[in-house]
Design a protein around this motif. Structure first.
Motif, PDB file in Angstrom:
ATOM      1  N   LYS A 208       0.829  -1.205   0.000  1.00 45.51           N
ATOM      2  CA  LYS A 208       0.000   0.000   0.000  1.00 45.51           C
ATOM      3  C   LYS A 208       0.869   1.264   0.000  1.00 45.51           C
ATOM      4  O   LYS A 208       0.563   2.240  -0.694  1.00 45.51           O
ATOM      5  CB  LYS A 208      -0.932  -0.007   1.207  1.00 45.51           C
ATOM      6  N   GLN A 211       2.277   1.884  -3.265  1.00 46.36           N
ATOM      7  CA  GLN A 211       1.241   2.367  -4.191  1.00 46.36           C
ATOM      8  C   GLN A 211       0.779   3.781  -3.822  1.00 46.36           C
ATOM      9  O   GLN A 211      -0.284   4.220  -4.237  1.00 46.36           O
ATOM     10  CB  GLN A 211       0.060   1.393  -4.166  1.00 46.36           C
ATOM     11  N   ASP A 212       1.584   4.468  -3.000  1.00 46.59           N
ATOM     12  CA  ASP A 212       1.373   5.884  -2.660  1.00 46.59           C
ATOM     13  C   ASP A 212       0.350   6.141  -1.560  1.00 46.59           C
ATOM     14  O   ASP A 212      -0.130   7.264  -1.421  1.00 46.59           O
ATOM     15  CB  ASP A 212       0.998   6.712  -3.898  1.00 46.59           C
ATOM     16  N   ASP A 213       0.045   5.168  -0.738  1.00 46.63           N
ATOM     17  CA  ASP A 213      -0.752   5.405   0.465  1.00 46.63           C
ATOM     18  C   ASP A 213       0.214   5.693   1.608  1.00 46.63           C
ATOM     19  O   ASP A 213       0.873   4.781   2.111  1.00 46.63           O
ATOM     20  CB  ASP A 213      -1.610   4.172   0.792  1.00 46.63           C
ATOM     21  N   HIS A 214       0.321   6.956   1.995  1.00 46.88           N
ATOM     22  CA  HIS A 214       1.291   7.361   2.998  1.00 46.88           C
ATOM     23  C   HIS A 214       0.632   7.837   4.281  1.00 46.88           C
ATOM     24  O   HIS A 214       1.220   8.605   5.051  1.00 46.88           O
ATOM     25  CB  HIS A 214       2.228   8.435   2.437  1.00 46.88           C
ATOM     26  N   ASN A 215      -0.579   7.395   4.540  1.00 43.17           N
ATOM     27  CA  ASN A 215      -1.240   7.678   5.815  1.00 43.17           C
ATOM     28  C   ASN A 215      -0.757   6.612   6.811  1.00 43.17           C
ATOM     29  O   ASN A 215      -1.437   5.629   7.093  1.00 43.17           O
ATOM     30  CB  ASN A 215      -2.762   7.640   5.660  1.00 43.17           C
ATOM     31  N   LEU A 219      -2.566   3.191   8.383  1.00 42.62           N
ATOM     32  CA  LEU A 219      -2.091   1.889   7.926  1.00 42.62           C
ATOM     33  C   LEU A 219      -1.722   0.999   9.114  1.00 42.62           C
ATOM     34  O   LEU A 219      -2.018  -0.208   9.117  1.00 42.62           O
ATOM     35  CB  LEU A 219      -0.884   2.058   7.003  1.00 42.62           C
ATOM     36  N   THR A 250       5.240  11.530   6.722  1.00 41.31           N
ATOM     37  CA  THR A 250       5.110  11.718   5.282  1.00 41.31           C
ATOM     38  C   THR A 250       6.335  12.456   4.752  1.00 41.31           C
ATOM     39  O   THR A 250       6.758  13.466   5.320  1.00 41.31           O
ATOM     40  CB  THR A 250       3.839  12.519   4.965  1.00 41.31           C
TER      41      THR A 250
END
Length: 284
Positions: A208, A211-215, A219, A250
């Motif tokens: 994830k 795939q650019d999910d940086h929360n 997560l 981030t």
């Protein structure tokens, strides 16, 4: 292969060696340990493997008394591998008197594993520093599976100016992804079938992020929930900066996700390194 039990005998034996690599272990050896030994053998003319179950790193309620002790089988594996020396001290050899001198560790040692196992890293650092002083190696090899331990050993050597190169060995896994560990022997047959879910959960987080999910905090929480749904009791799942082992933010690009969770009565740890490509600002 020589098996040596006393400090004096080991020091005498090592006087004639020009380059020494040390692999500290607590025994009950598996392929993960052996991979570290092979790294050591490639780097030095004499490889010393220590086997010692270190009471100082166990809390009173932990598994010191039942920790697997398999010295005969361990020595057989090491002899087949061509190890030069196995150091097998007993408790009185390494701790002839109560160990009153111990290191004051940095704050990061009280996070993650240190939060859930208070004093653990102080016990690890104490015994490793003793082994370094006894063996006087130029090189020591630790596995990435114990990621925070590896980090602290690197910092200890750096800050105490010890002339020792710390090398890291990659985590060795079974076909289903489960990280090899001495404590895996505690798992029942049914638990062994479920144990790889820890790795799969971390791998999903890694995917994830890539795939650019940086929360990162979300997560972490979602991963904890997924494990809980599968019957695990989670101590922590944490995305950290590799350089500092502080929580990742981030914009950080070199990360590691670390975890510890209980499956039944067995506590397993695992981690995965994650690299995020940096995106240079476009010029107009």
């Amino acid at each position: 292969m020589e098996i040596i039990t006393s400090i004096a005998s080991l020091r005498t034996r090592l006087k004639r060696e020009s380059s020494i690599a040390l692999v500290p272990t607590m025994g009950n050896l598996h392929q993960g340990h052996l991979s570290l030994v092979q790294i050591a053998q490639q780097q030095a003319s004499c490889t010393v493997v220590s086997i010692f179950v270190n009471r100082l790193q166990f809390a009173p309620h932990e598994d010191f008394d039942r920790y697997p002790r398999t010295q005969t089988a361990d020595c057989h594996l090491l002899e087949k591998l061509g190890v030069d020396i196995v150091f097998l001290p007993d408790e009185k050899t390494l701790y002839p008197t109560p160990q009153e001198f111990q290191l004051l560790l940095p704050a990061v040692a009280d996070t993650l594993e240190g939060e859930f196992r208070p004093g653990f890293f102080r016990g690890v650092a104490t015994v490793v520093l003793k082994l370094f002083n006894i063996v006087q190696p130029q090189l020591a090899v630790f596995g990435k599976k114990d990621y925070q331990q590896l980090y602290l050993m690197q910092k200890m050597v750096q800050q105490l100016n010890l002339p020792i190169n710390i090398m890291a060995g990659e985590t060795v896994r079974s076909e289903d992804g489960l990280a090899l560990s001495s404590r895996n022997s505690y798992l029942s047959e049914l638990e062994k079938q479920k144990a790889s879910y820890l790795f799969r959960t971390l791998f999903q987080v890694k995917q994830k992020i890539e795939q650019d999910d940086h929360n990162f905090r979300l997560l972490e929480e979602c991963a904890k929930c997924e494990l809980a749904k599968q019957g695990w009791t989670v101590d922590y799942i944490a995305l950290q900066q590799r350089e500092t082992l502080l929580p990742a933010n981030t914009g950080d690009t070199d990360l590691v996700i670390l975890s510890a969770a209980w499956l039944g009565q067995t506590r397993l740890i695992d981690n995965l390194e994650i690299s995020i490509p940096s995106h240079p600002e476009s010029s107009e």
